[in-house]
Design an enzyme around this catalytic site. Structure first.
Site, PDB file in Angstrom:
ATOM      1  N   THR A   1       0.809  -1.225   0.000  1.00 41.81           N
ATOM      2  CA  THR A   1       0.000   0.000   0.000  1.00 41.81           C
ATOM      3  C   THR A   1       0.842   1.276   0.000  1.00 41.81           C
ATOM      4  O   THR A   1       0.312   2.366  -0.179  1.00 41.81           O
ATOM      5  CB  THR A   1      -0.948   0.032   1.225  1.00 41.81           C
ATOM      6  OG1 THR A   1      -0.160  -0.057   2.425  1.00 41.81           O
ATOM      7  CG2 THR A   1      -1.939  -1.116   1.176  1.00 41.81           C
ATOM      8  N   GLY A   2       2.137   1.155   0.186  1.00 43.15           N
ATOM      9  CA  GLY A   2       3.026   2.318   0.121  1.00 43.15           C
ATOM     10  C   GLY A   2       3.332   2.684  -1.320  1.00 43.15           C
ATOM     11  O   GLY A   2       3.040   1.939  -2.259  1.00 43.15           O
ATOM     12  N   GLY A   3       3.945   3.852  -1.505  1.00 46.58           N
ATOM     13  CA  GLY A   3       4.226   4.335  -2.852  1.00 46.58           C
ATOM     14  C   GLY A   3       5.084   3.394  -3.665  1.00 46.58           C
ATOM     15  O   GLY A   3       4.750   3.033  -4.800  1.00 46.58           O
ATOM     16  N   GLU A   4       6.232   2.980  -3.091  1.00 47.50           N
ATOM     17  CA  GLU A   4       7.140   2.086  -3.820  1.00 47.50           C
ATOM     18  C   GLU A   4       6.509   0.712  -4.018  1.00 47.50           C
ATOM     19  O   GLU A   4       6.589   0.129  -5.108  1.00 47.50           O
ATOM     20  CB  GLU A   4       8.465   1.946  -3.052  1.00 47.50           C
ATOM     21  CG  GLU A   4       9.284   3.219  -2.982  1.00 47.50           C
ATOM     22  CD  GLU A   4       9.842   3.611  -4.336  1.00 47.50           C
ATOM     23  OE1 GLU A   4      10.308   2.712  -5.063  1.00 47.50           O
ATOM     24  OE2 GLU A   4       9.783   4.803  -4.666  1.00 47.50           O
TER      25      GLU A   4
ATOM     26  N   ILE B   1      14.094  -5.485  -0.927  1.00 44.57           N
ATOM     27  CA  ILE B   1      14.560  -4.411  -1.805  1.00 44.57           C
ATOM     28  C   ILE B   1      15.103  -3.233  -0.998  1.00 44.57           C
ATOM     29  O   ILE B   1      15.982  -2.502  -1.447  1.00 44.57           O
ATOM     30  CB  ILE B   1      13.415  -3.933  -2.720  1.00 44.57           C
ATOM     31  CG1 ILE B   1      12.789  -5.123  -3.472  1.00 44.57           C
ATOM     32  CG2 ILE B   1      13.896  -2.870  -3.695  1.00 44.57           C
ATOM     33  CD1 ILE B   1      13.766  -5.890  -4.337  1.00 44.57           C
ATOM     34  N   THR B   2      14.603  -3.031   0.189  1.00 47.45           N
ATOM     35  CA  THR B   2      14.872  -1.851   1.008  1.00 47.45           C
ATOM     36  C   THR B   2      16.347  -1.527   1.156  1.00 47.45           C
ATOM     37  O   THR B   2      17.170  -2.400   1.468  1.00 47.45           O
ATOM     38  CB  THR B   2      14.266  -2.035   2.415  1.00 47.45           C
ATOM     39  OG1 THR B   2      12.900  -2.419   2.293  1.00 47.45           O
ATOM     40  CG2 THR B   2      14.370  -0.750   3.220  1.00 47.45           C
TER      41      THR B   2
ATOM     42  N   LYS C   1      -3.916  -2.927   7.330  1.00 47.10           N
ATOM     43  CA  LYS C   1      -4.530  -2.626   6.027  1.00 47.10           C
ATOM     44  C   LYS C   1      -5.263  -3.834   5.447  1.00 47.10           C
ATOM     45  O   LYS C   1      -5.645  -3.816   4.277  1.00 47.10           O
ATOM     46  CB  LYS C   1      -3.449  -2.163   5.041  1.00 47.10           C
ATOM     47  CG  LYS C   1      -2.706  -0.897   5.465  1.00 47.10           C
ATOM     48  CD  LYS C   1      -3.625   0.312   5.512  1.00 47.10           C
ATOM     49  CE  LYS C   1      -2.907   1.572   5.961  1.00 47.10           C
ATOM     50  NZ  LYS C   1      -1.918   2.042   4.986  1.00 47.10           N
TER      51      LYS C   1
ATOM     52  N   HIS D   1      27.672   1.630  -2.353  1.00 48.90           N
ATOM     53  CA  HIS D   1      27.152   0.589  -1.480  1.00 48.90           C
ATOM     54  C   HIS D   1      27.850   0.606  -0.126  1.00 48.90           C
ATOM     55  O   HIS D   1      29.040   0.874  -0.031  1.00 48.90           O
ATOM     56  CB  HIS D   1      27.354  -0.790  -2.123  1.00 48.90           C
ATOM     57  CG  HIS D   1      26.365  -1.085  -3.201  1.00 48.90           C
ATOM     58  ND1 HIS D   1      26.540  -2.102  -4.098  1.00 48.90           N
ATOM     59  CD2 HIS D   1      25.187  -0.501  -3.525  1.00 48.90           C
ATOM     60  CE1 HIS D   1      25.521  -2.143  -4.930  1.00 48.90           C
ATOM     61  NE2 HIS D   1      24.687  -1.180  -4.604  1.00 48.90           N
TER      62      HIS D   1
ATOM     63  N   GLU E   1      32.307  -6.071  -6.719  1.00 51.43           N
ATOM     64  CA  GLU E   1      32.819  -4.724  -6.510  1.00 51.43           C
ATOM     65  C   GLU E   1      33.773  -4.752  -5.323  1.00 51.43           C
ATOM     66  O   GLU E   1      33.866  -5.751  -4.609  1.00 51.43           O
ATOM     67  CB  GLU E   1      31.681  -3.727  -6.290  1.00 51.43           C
ATOM     68  CG  GLU E   1      30.818  -4.028  -5.081  1.00 51.43           C
ATOM     69  CD  GLU E   1      29.561  -3.166  -5.005  1.00 51.43           C
ATOM     70  OE1 GLU E   1      29.164  -2.605  -6.039  1.00 51.43           O
ATOM     71  OE2 GLU E   1      28.975  -3.075  -3.922  1.00 51.43           O
TER      72      GLU E   1
END
Length: 289
Positions: A17-20, A96-97, A43, A247, A209
């Protein structure tokens, strides 16, 4: 064939329900991913993109037979979201955060060791099996189905290498962005093992990396256990010691390990050619096929 995700994967989106969460859930559904539920405390009963929302991940798993989750939850609460997911029967959790506190991830990692669940991330773009399912924020249009597995710490580097491969007509079995934080779930070695055991993966691209010793450890694993040809890339060759480059895990201590040179040497010693550019990585992969 593929690893970890395919068109049968049933996905719950934590934070839908959040934007992302709402935006990327829509993108995942549009790609063809079987998003069956959302999970957001308080929710429950709502719908997003026609997908039912539950108060807990456990409810979503029980009601919708979900077997994977994607975490789009703010950093302060992402650790708890991962714990909630790991307390269910999910096979896969994709976080993903970005900016999850390291001490939270230390706790999550301990809990992860008590489960059979794969955790991808955090601070990662997710993973995709082209033409079947994507979990996360990867741009599906640059991927194509094929026989190259890809594992990378960097999302942007993933896109660059994949774009070079796809433009040559070289598709991918699955591409996994494992994330660039100091503490992550699935490692290079975990991903390499999955690809080595996948009969349809004929070559592997491994993009690392500077910082840490994960690539050196992966090189040793490749030398002992991986018969599938591997091509590598190491980002951050010009980074000064002690300077964090993007990173949180990409920082060279000055101790002689974690440098681009040490990683490239380790991979070369394991018989892995390392490209100077993403295009050169594609050159090496093309030569394997």
């Amino acid at each position: 064939m593929s690893v970890l995700v395919d068109d049968d994967t049933r996905v719950v989106v934590q934070g839908i329900t959040g934007g992302e969460g709402k935006f990327h859930a829509g993108q995942m559904i549009e790609y063809g991913t079987n998003v069956v539920a959302g999970a957001v405390p308080g929710k429950g009963g709502q719908e997003v993109h026609g997908v039912p929302v539950y108060d807990t991940v456990n409810e979503a798993v029980e009601e919708e037979d979900a077997d994977a989750s994607v975490v789009f939850v703010p950093p302060a609460f992402a650790g708890d979201a991962m714990f909630e997911a790991l307390d269910t029967d999910l096979d896969l959790v994709v976080a993903i955060t970005e900016g999850v506190p390291t001490q939270d991830m230390a706790r999550v990692n301990r809990r992860l060791g008590e489960t059979d669940t794969y955790l991808i991330g955090p601070n990662c773009p997710g993973l995709i099996t082209p033409g079947e399912a994507k979990l996360g924020i990867l741009p599906g249009n640059i991927f194509a189905s094929g026989d190259v597995g890809l594992v990378s710490r960097s999302g942007t580097l993933t896109y660059q290498v994949v774009d070079n491969l796809t433009k040559r007509g070289i598709g991918q079995t699955t591409a996994i962005g494992i994330g660039g934080d100091p503490i992550i779930g699935t490692s290079f070695i975990d991903a390499l093992e999955l690809f080595e055991n996948d009969p349809d993966t004929k070559a592997i691209a491994m993009c690392g990396e500077i910082g840490g010793e994960d690539e050196e450890e992966a090189a040793a694993y490749i030398d002992e256990h991986v018969d599938t040809p591997v091509a590598g890339f190491i980002a951050g060759r010009t980074a000064p010691p002690g300077k964090r480059m993007g990173h949180a895990g990409a920082i060279v201590s000055g101790s002689g390990t974690g440098t681009a040179e040490s990683k490239i040497n380790a991979l070369n010693d394991a018989g892995v050619p390392v490209g100077d550019t993403p295009e050169e990585v594609a050159d090496h992969i093309e030569s394997f096929l």
